[in-house]
Scaffold this motif. Structure first.
Motif, PDB file in Angstrom:
ATOM      1  N   ALA A   1       0.870  -1.169   0.000  1.00 39.20           N
ATOM      2  CA  ALA A   1       0.000   0.000   0.000  1.00 39.20           C
ATOM      3  C   ALA A   1       0.910   1.224   0.000  1.00 39.20           C
ATOM      4  CB  ALA A   1      -0.901  -0.003   1.229  1.00 39.20           C
ATOM      5  N   VAL A   2       0.890   1.990  -1.091  1.00 38.10           N
ATOM      6  CA  VAL A   2       1.755   3.162  -1.220  1.00 38.10           C
ATOM      7  C   VAL A   2       0.893   4.407  -1.079  1.00 38.10           C
ATOM      8  CG1 VAL A   2       3.358   4.419  -2.701  1.00 38.10           C
ATOM      9  CG2 VAL A   2       3.336   1.915  -2.732  1.00 38.10           C
ATOM     10  N   THR A   3       1.217   5.207  -0.062  1.00 40.55           N
ATOM     11  CA  THR A   3       0.507   6.457   0.175  1.00 40.55           C
ATOM     12  C   THR A   3       1.393   7.597  -0.291  1.00 40.55           C
ATOM     13  OG1 THR A   3      -0.616   5.486   2.068  1.00 40.55           O
ATOM     14  CG2 THR A   3      -0.642   7.897   1.893  1.00 40.55           C
ATOM     15  N   GLY A   4       0.876   8.385  -1.231  1.00 34.63           N
ATOM     16  CA  GLY A   4       1.641   9.481  -1.818  1.00 34.63           C
ATOM     17  C   GLY A   4       1.542  10.759  -1.014  1.00 34.63           C
TER      18      GLY A   4
ATOM     19  N   VAL B   1       5.354   3.285   2.107  1.00 39.95           N
ATOM     20  CA  VAL B   1       4.997   1.951   1.609  1.00 39.95           C
ATOM     21  C   VAL B   1       4.779   1.033   2.806  1.00 39.95           C
ATOM     22  CG1 VAL B   1       5.709   0.000   0.180  1.00 39.95           C
ATOM     23  CG2 VAL B   1       6.481   2.323  -0.391  1.00 39.95           C
ATOM     24  N   VAL B   2       3.556   0.520   2.972  1.00 41.03           N
ATOM     25  CA  VAL B   2       3.256  -0.437   4.032  1.00 41.03           C
ATOM     26  C   VAL B   2       2.959  -1.775   3.376  1.00 41.03           C
ATOM     27  CG1 VAL B   2       1.738  -1.051   5.945  1.00 41.03           C
ATOM     28  CG2 VAL B   2       2.371   1.339   5.583  1.00 41.03           C
ATOM     29  N   TRP B   3       3.774  -2.773   3.714  1.00 40.43           N
ATOM     30  CA  TRP B   3       3.587  -4.129   3.215  1.00 40.43           C
ATOM     31  C   TRP B   3       2.748  -4.917   4.217  1.00 40.43           C
ATOM     32  CZ3 TRP B   3       5.371  -5.724  -1.503  1.00 40.43           C
ATOM     33  CH2 TRP B   3       6.359  -4.953  -2.118  1.00 40.43           C
ATOM     34  N   SER B   4       1.838  -5.745   3.695  1.00 37.79           N
ATOM     35  CA  SER B   4       1.005  -6.578   4.565  1.00 37.79           C
ATOM     36  C   SER B   4       0.717  -7.912   3.895  1.00 37.79           C
ATOM     37  CB  SER B   4      -0.300  -5.859   4.912  1.00 37.79           C
ATOM     38  OG  SER B   4      -1.035  -5.602   3.737  1.00 37.79           O
ATOM     39  N   ASP B   5       0.312  -8.878   4.706  1.00 38.79           N
ATOM     40  CA  ASP B   5      -0.096 -10.178   4.200  1.00 38.79           C
ATOM     41  C   ASP B   5      -1.494 -10.014   3.605  1.00 38.79           C
ATOM     42  OD1 ASP B   5       0.205 -13.212   4.122  1.00 38.79           O
ATOM     43  OD2 ASP B   5      -1.669 -12.987   5.253  1.00 38.79           O
ATOM     44  N   THR B   6      -1.670 -10.397   2.352  1.00 38.41           N
ATOM     45  CA  THR B   6      -2.945 -10.178   1.674  1.00 38.41           C
ATOM     46  C   THR B   6      -4.077 -10.969   2.311  1.00 38.41           C
ATOM     47  OG1 THR B   6      -1.778  -9.744  -0.391  1.00 38.41           O
ATOM     48  CG2 THR B   6      -4.116 -10.273  -0.573  1.00 38.41           C
TER      49      THR B   6
END
Length: 175
Positions: free
Chosen positions: A115-118, A156-161
């Motif tokens: 999830a990329v937050t601009g 950028v927040v990475w997570s388990d889908t």
């Protein structure tokens, strides 16, 4: 043991002795948990009491700080592993795609979401299949539907889908 101050006792010695007795008594009684178990219990209690959108757990109010190369507040990984993320450490030029990466040294595999937050506060998502012991890479904005690359700082927040469990946070800057 009772601690009693009299006119003939030294206060500092008595206070120190009473404190040592209390500490020895408290520490001498075993609670049956290792320090690791206690740490996990505390972390679980904090997560349970915090709710999904609370500050301090890194979701959703986490922001990348390019001066420190870290997110604040830090993401509390809820998925065990030896997670490593990858993003540019120098500001990239506007218009160049940005390569983002994720790997787990402990062999996690499955689908993950970035999830990329601009800088405008808008978030774009992309999924990728993570193979055991491999790096996955996603190009921003190409792999993210409706994403744009404009000057500013990106988180950028990475997570388990599957579970939605946060994994790690990273970010980059565009000039």
């Amino acid at each position: 043991m009772r601690c009693v101050l009299t006119t003939t006792t030294h206060r500092r010695r008595t206070v120190a002795l009473c404190g040592a007795v209390l500490l020895a008594t408290a520490c001498g009684q075993s609670h049956g948990h290792t320090p690791q178990q206690l740490s996990e219990m505390i972390a679980e209690t904090v997560r349970d009491s915090a709710g999904a959108g609370s500050l301090g757990l890194g979701i959703p109010d986490t922001a990348f700080d390019p001066a420190r190369f870290a997110c604040a507040p830090a993401v509390d990984p809820e998925l065990p592993g030896g997670w490593r993320s990858q993003a540019p450490r120098a500001a990239v030029e506007d218009g160049e795609p940005v390569e983002l990466g994720l790997s787990d040294t402990q062999g996690h595999s499955g689908t993950v979401t970035a999830a990329v937050t601009g800088p405008d506060g808008e978030t774009a998502l992309a999924e990728a299949a993570l193979g055991e012991g491999e790096w996955i890479h996603l190009d921003y904005p190409d792999a993210f539907d409706g994403a744009e690359l404009v000057p500013g700082v990106y988180t950028v927040v990475w997570s388990d889908t599957e579970s939605g469990a946060p994994i790690t946070c990273d970010g980059f800057e565009v000039e």
